[in-house]
Design a protein around this motif. Sequence first.
Motif, PDB file in Angstrom:
ATOM      1  N   ALA A 408       0.841  -1.205   0.000  1.00 58.20           N
ATOM      2  CA  ALA A 408       0.000   0.000   0.000  1.00 58.20           C
ATOM      3  C   ALA A 408       0.868   1.243   0.000  1.00 58.20           C
ATOM      4  CB  ALA A 408      -0.921  -0.009   1.212  1.00 58.20           C
ATOM      5  N   LEU A 409       1.930   1.246   0.805  1.00 60.06           N
ATOM      6  CA  LEU A 409       2.823   2.410   0.861  1.00 60.06           C
ATOM      7  C   LEU A 409       3.515   2.637  -0.471  1.00 60.06           C
ATOM      8  CD1 LEU A 409       4.331   1.897   4.424  1.00 60.06           C
ATOM      9  CD2 LEU A 409       2.867   3.786   3.674  1.00 60.06           C
ATOM     10  N   ASN A 410       3.836   1.577  -1.184  1.00 61.78           N
ATOM     11  CA  ASN A 410       4.454   1.723  -2.513  1.00 61.78           C
ATOM     12  C   ASN A 410       3.505   2.436  -3.477  1.00 61.78           C
ATOM     13  OD1 ASN A 410       6.759   0.426  -1.685  1.00 61.78           O
ATOM     14  ND2 ASN A 410       6.102  -1.601  -2.421  1.00 61.78           N
ATOM     15  N   GLN A 411       2.231   2.048  -3.452  1.00 61.93           N
ATOM     16  CA  GLN A 411       1.240   2.670  -4.334  1.00 61.93           C
ATOM     17  C   GLN A 411       0.991   4.120  -3.950  1.00 61.93           C
ATOM     18  OE1 GLN A 411      -0.033   1.180  -7.136  1.00 61.93           O
ATOM     19  NE2 GLN A 411       1.479  -0.410  -6.606  1.00 61.93           N
ATOM     20  N   LEU A 412       0.971   4.381  -2.645  1.00 66.12           N
ATOM     21  CA  LEU A 412       0.744   5.760  -2.191  1.00 66.12           C
ATOM     22  C   LEU A 412       1.936   6.643  -2.551  1.00 66.12           C
ATOM     23  CD1 LEU A 412      -0.869   4.965   1.266  1.00 66.12           C
ATOM     24  CD2 LEU A 412      -2.014   5.887  -0.757  1.00 66.12           C
ATOM     25  N   ALA A 413       3.110   6.065  -2.587  1.00 65.19           N
ATOM     26  CA  ALA A 413       4.296   6.824  -3.017  1.00 65.19           C
ATOM     27  C   ALA A 413       4.177   7.205  -4.486  1.00 65.19           C
ATOM     28  CB  ALA A 413       5.552   5.992  -2.769  1.00 65.19           C
ATOM     29  N   ALA A 415       1.309   7.660  -6.008  1.00 61.47           N
ATOM     30  CA  ALA A 415       0.260   8.688  -6.041  1.00 61.47           C
ATOM     31  C   ALA A 415       0.822  10.041  -5.651  1.00 61.47           C
ATOM     32  CB  ALA A 415      -0.888   8.291  -5.112  1.00 61.47           C
ATOM     33  N   GLU A 416       1.810  10.018  -4.753  1.00 55.59           N
ATOM     34  CA  GLU A 416       2.412  11.261  -4.254  1.00 55.59           C
ATOM     35  C   GLU A 416       3.176  12.000  -5.345  1.00 55.59           C
ATOM     36  OE1 GLU A 416       4.951  12.576  -0.259  1.00 55.59           O
ATOM     37  OE2 GLU A 416       4.906  10.478  -0.921  1.00 55.59           O
ATOM     38  N   LYS A 417       3.541  11.299  -6.402  1.00 57.83           N
ATOM     39  CA  LYS A 417       4.295  11.921  -7.496  1.00 57.83           C
ATOM     40  C   LYS A 417       3.429  12.834  -8.360  1.00 57.83           C
ATOM     41  CE  LYS A 417       7.461   7.966  -7.930  1.00 57.83           C
ATOM     42  NZ  LYS A 417       7.921   6.885  -8.826  1.00 57.83           N
ATOM     43  N   HIS A 418       2.133  12.743  -8.225  1.00 57.84           N
ATOM     44  CA  HIS A 418       1.209  13.503  -9.080  1.00 57.84           C
ATOM     45  C   HIS A 418       0.564  14.634  -8.285  1.00 57.84           C
ATOM     46  CE1 HIS A 418       1.499  10.461 -12.292  1.00 57.84           C
ATOM     47  NE2 HIS A 418       1.542   9.585 -11.299  1.00 57.84           N
ATOM     48  N   GLN A 419       0.559  15.812  -8.883  1.00 59.82           N
ATOM     49  CA  GLN A 419       0.121  17.022  -8.185  1.00 59.82           C
ATOM     50  C   GLN A 419      -1.295  16.886  -7.617  1.00 59.82           C
ATOM     51  OE1 GLN A 419       1.856  19.814  -7.515  1.00 59.82           O
ATOM     52  NE2 GLN A 419       0.077  20.615  -6.409  1.00 59.82           N
ATOM     53  N   LYS A 420      -2.247  16.371  -8.432  1.00 60.01           N
ATOM     54  CA  LYS A 420      -3.646  16.337  -8.021  1.00 60.01           C
ATOM     55  C   LYS A 420      -3.903  15.397  -6.842  1.00 60.01           C
ATOM     56  CE  LYS A 420      -5.640  17.571 -12.513  1.00 60.01           C
ATOM     57  NZ  LYS A 420      -6.531  17.128 -13.622  1.00 60.01           N
ATOM     58  N   SER A 421      -3.105  14.374  -6.706  1.00 62.41           N
ATOM     59  CA  SER A 421      -3.332  13.388  -5.637  1.00 62.41           C
ATOM     60  C   SER A 421      -2.292  13.470  -4.518  1.00 62.41           C
ATOM     61  CB  SER A 421      -3.328  11.975  -6.236  1.00 62.41           C
ATOM     62  OG  SER A 421      -2.119  11.728  -6.926  1.00 62.41           O
ATOM     63  N   ARG A 422      -1.378  14.433  -4.609  1.00 65.18           N
ATOM     64  CA  ARG A 422      -0.248  14.472  -3.671  1.00 65.18           C
ATOM     65  C   ARG A 422      -0.693  14.677  -2.226  1.00 65.18           C
ATOM     66  NH1 ARG A 422       3.799  18.284  -5.888  1.00 65.18           N
ATOM     67  NH2 ARG A 422       4.183  16.465  -7.212  1.00 65.18           N
ATOM     68  N   ALA A 423      -1.530  15.651  -2.007  1.00 65.30           N
ATOM     69  CA  ALA A 423      -1.918  15.965  -0.616  1.00 65.30           C
ATOM     70  C   ALA A 423      -2.624  14.779   0.041  1.00 65.30           C
ATOM     71  CB  ALA A 423      -2.816  17.195  -0.594  1.00 65.30           C
ATOM     72  N   MET A 424      -3.567  14.179  -0.644  1.00 64.17           N
ATOM     73  CA  MET A 424      -4.294  13.049  -0.068  1.00 64.17           C
ATOM     74  C   MET A 424      -3.380  11.844   0.090  1.00 64.17           C
ATOM     75  SD  MET A 424      -7.923  11.354  -1.235  1.00 64.17           S
ATOM     76  CE  MET A 424      -8.782  12.895  -0.898  1.00 64.17           C
ATOM     77  N   ALA A 425      -2.485  11.661  -0.874  1.00 62.08           N
ATOM     78  CA  ALA A 425      -1.545  10.527  -0.786  1.00 62.08           C
ATOM     79  C   ALA A 425      -0.653  10.671   0.445  1.00 62.08           C
ATOM     80  CB  ALA A 425      -0.702  10.451  -2.054  1.00 62.08           C
ATOM     81  N   GLN A 426      -0.210  11.884   0.726  1.00 64.83           N
ATOM     82  CA  GLN A 426       0.643  12.115   1.900  1.00 64.83           C
ATOM     83  C   GLN A 426      -0.117  11.818   3.185  1.00 64.83           C
ATOM     84  OE1 GLN A 426       1.881  16.161   1.144  1.00 64.83           O
ATOM     85  NE2 GLN A 426       3.694  15.506  -0.045  1.00 64.83           N
ATOM     86  N   GLN A 427      -1.376  12.234   3.253  1.00 68.35           N
ATOM     87  CA  GLN A 427      -2.184  11.960   4.442  1.00 68.35           C
ATOM     88  C   GLN A 427      -2.347  10.456   4.650  1.00 68.35           C
ATOM     89  OE1 GLN A 427      -5.883  14.097   4.159  1.00 68.35           O
ATOM     90  NE2 GLN A 427      -4.860  16.055   3.796  1.00 68.35           N
ATOM     91  N   TRP A 428      -2.700   9.756   3.547  1.00 69.09           N
ATOM     92  CA  TRP A 428      -2.898   8.310   3.644  1.00 69.09           C
ATOM     93  C   TRP A 428      -1.573   7.603   3.936  1.00 69.09           C
ATOM     94  CZ3 TRP A 428      -6.531   4.688   4.076  1.00 69.09           C
ATOM     95  CH2 TRP A 428      -7.869   5.110   3.957  1.00 69.09           C
ATOM     96  N   LYS A 429      -0.516   8.109   3.369  1.00 63.43           N
ATOM     97  CA  LYS A 429       0.799   7.506   3.591  1.00 63.43           C
ATOM     98  C   LYS A 429       1.166   7.567   5.072  1.00 63.43           C
ATOM     99  CE  LYS A 429       5.552   7.771   1.850  1.00 63.43           C
ATOM    100  NZ  LYS A 429       6.490   8.533   0.987  1.00 63.43           N
ATOM    101  N   SER A 430       0.920   8.709   5.676  1.00 64.75           N
ATOM    102  CA  SER A 430       1.197   8.872   7.109  1.00 64.75           C
ATOM    103  C   SER A 430       0.326   7.932   7.940  1.00 64.75           C
ATOM    104  CB  SER A 430       0.949  10.326   7.509  1.00 64.75           C
ATOM    105  OG  SER A 430       1.120  10.485   8.905  1.00 64.75           O
ATOM    106  N   PHE A 431      -0.955   7.861   7.549  1.00 68.49           N
ATOM    107  CA  PHE A 431      -1.882   7.007   8.284  1.00 68.49           C
ATOM    108  C   PHE A 431      -1.488   5.532   8.156  1.00 68.49           C
ATOM    109  CE2 PHE A 431      -5.793   4.393   8.153  1.00 68.49           C
ATOM    110  CZ  PHE A 431      -6.199   4.562   9.476  1.00 68.49           C
TER     111      PHE A 431
END
Length: 449
Positions: A408-413, A415-431
């Motif tokens: 899951a963390l690999n996929q969220l990483a 997602a973090e590379k893309h501007q539109k999904s970066r903020a949410m990806a960072q939140q989910w990554k932390s969680f």
Amino acid sequence: MMKKQARPLSSILPSMLLSAAVFTFTVVAVSAPSMFVATDAHAQEQKASEKKTRRVPTLRGKVYEQLSRAQTAADEAGNVDEAIAILKEVEDKSDSMNSYEKAMMYNFFGFIYYNNEDYDKALASFAKVVEQQPIPEKFEMTTLFSLAQLNLMQSNYDDTIKYIERWESLNSGPVPPKNKVIKAQAYYQNKQYELAADWITQAVVDHEAEGMLPDESWLILQRAVFYELKQPEKVKDVLVKLVKLFDEPKYWIQLAGMFGELGEERKQLAIMETAYQRGFVESSADIFNMAQLYYYHRAPYKGAKLMEQAMNDGVLEKNLRNLKFLGQSWSLAKEQDKAIPVMMQAANLADDGELDAQLAQILLNEERWDDAINAVDRAIEKGDLRNPGLVYLVKGMALFNKKQYALALNQLAEAEKHQKSRAMAQQWKSFVQGEKNQAERLAEELGAS
């Protein structure tokens, strides 16, 4: 030679589009020109009745006999060539003929050419009739009216107006509505829409003032003119009248379209629903448009049921557009069990991965983790995604719910590379990282015990 059968004396003008609906109208019927064979007595009677306006020479018996021979050849024997040959013999002696006799001769020429569907020669002959002066005024007016109609039929719009206005110059009473319609048609075809609107409106008002219902083709012309003038409110008013007077399915559909163009969507939907209940909404285009109306008016369930029934009946094709919209309608109606299989069919027909991405979100919300992951993989493989980061985010969430934290963390990483999904990806990554750490600690504690 057998006589040709004259075609119906009407002409169909080009079609016009109004919104999604096709607008057509038919020109006023063209009356067959009269042969107008007069005896000497009849000619004298006409002459006597018109003494106050013009003095007209008589039609002599010997000329009448020749014209009558041509008529017999054309009507009884069906021999057009013989009839024309007889008339040309008469024409060779035209120097000795008076204006009325010449006019009658050309009238015969015109009638025979017309009946033989040689309209150019018919027009030329009738034009020669009104060149002869003096002739009986009623005869001249009848011929002028026929010339206006025939020129309209032959798309000679300037000549149509010329002859109808010449008729008006001889007319002593009010101008009949049918004359005004002819002028309106000619002006319309000449793209002189303001003049066309004035004359067709006068015709309709005059006819209604006489207690008569306007002809359907008149209202169709009026509607077309107002449409060209970009006067949608007036187009709508004419369509309301067409619906009331003629109750045709096409007018109901067109009226609904005009309410939509005027921004009156609720009335548009109400008219479409009434039309549907009357059995008037039958074409695939009308059914799809109605389903769209339901969708935009927050009644997606009705639209989805309508489309589903149409597909089952074979009226709507199960193509990409229709399946996609049906799936979206079921989804908006919160009927995900119905939306998912339809969206899957649509996604299978799509070249890009956009529908697979949408399907992945629906499957995620339905807690179908494996299906959501598979949909994401198909979306990534097809590509051309508007928001590529979102699919990685969805896959990360699905893997998290399967407790596959590292994946899951690999996929969220990603997602973090893309501007539109970066903020949410960072939140989910932390969680997810927190959940992963906690799970690892718990595992260690359990192992130590």
